[in-house]
Scaffold this motif. Structure first.
Motif, PDB file in Angstrom:
ATOM      1  N   GLU A  34       0.819  -1.210   0.000  1.00 52.22           N
ATOM      2  CA  GLU A  34       0.000   0.000   0.000  1.00 52.22           C
ATOM      3  C   GLU A  34       0.853   1.259   0.000  1.00 52.22           C
ATOM      4  O   GLU A  34       0.473   2.260  -0.605  1.00 52.22           O
ATOM      5  N   TYR A  43       4.354  -0.762   3.976  1.00 46.39           N
ATOM      6  CA  TYR A  43       3.116  -1.165   4.630  1.00 46.39           C
ATOM      7  C   TYR A  43       2.360  -2.033   3.642  1.00 46.39           C
ATOM      8  O   TYR A  43       2.129  -1.639   2.500  1.00 46.39           O
ATOM      9  N   TYR A  45      -1.065  -4.427   2.863  1.00 50.41           N
ATOM     10  CA  TYR A  45      -2.442  -4.768   3.237  1.00 50.41           C
ATOM     11  C   TYR A  45      -2.643  -6.261   3.006  1.00 50.41           C
ATOM     12  O   TYR A  45      -2.487  -6.748   1.889  1.00 50.41           O
ATOM     13  N   ILE A  57      -3.243  -3.768   7.928  1.00 53.19           N
ATOM     14  CA  ILE A  57      -1.967  -3.247   7.452  1.00 53.19           C
ATOM     15  C   ILE A  57      -0.831  -3.782   8.325  1.00 53.19           C
ATOM     16  O   ILE A  57      -0.914  -3.732   9.547  1.00 53.19           O
ATOM     17  N   PRO A  89       0.886   0.471  12.824  1.00 52.55           N
ATOM     18  CA  PRO A  89       0.296  -0.763  12.309  1.00 52.55           C
ATOM     19  C   PRO A  89       0.977  -1.998  12.914  1.00 52.55           C
ATOM     20  O   PRO A  89       2.014  -1.877  13.553  1.00 52.55           O
TER      21      PRO A  89
END
Length: 101
Positions: A34, A43, A45, A57, A89
């Protein structure tokens, strides 16, 4: 005789340390990048995980595969040690990361 026992003891300790440092993949998930943090982290998903162990995430260390150039939108398969850090996250100890077609 003392030298032999000392040497044997040191070799045994080194072997034990090497054995415990070896990490193995205990869980995997597939996801889509992402956002790139830099060329060494992103990051991701999660789109599919074993036993729904992770979701949302996840912070992933892309440096585990230095031969690949990753970018936003790439689908990746991530192998990790099975531990998920409860941060925002989520964060895992990345052991493998590879592109998925």
């Amino acid at each position: 005789m003392k030298k032999v026992f000392s040497l044997l003891f040191i070799v045994l300790i080194c072997f034990c340390l090497l054995h415990t440092c070896k990490s193995e993949v205990k869980a995997t998930f597939v996801g889509v990048i992402e956002e790139m943090i830099n060329d060494r982290a992103a990051y991701v998903y999660v789109t599919k995980a074993e036993n729904d162990a992770v979701y949302g995430i996840i912070y992933v260390n892309l440096a585990k595969n230095p031969n690949e150039k990753f970018k936003v939108g790439d689908k990746v398969k991530v192998g990790y040690d099975g531990t998920v850090e409860p941060t925002a996250p989520l964060w895992v100890t990345t052991l493998t990361v590879e592109l998925v077609e």
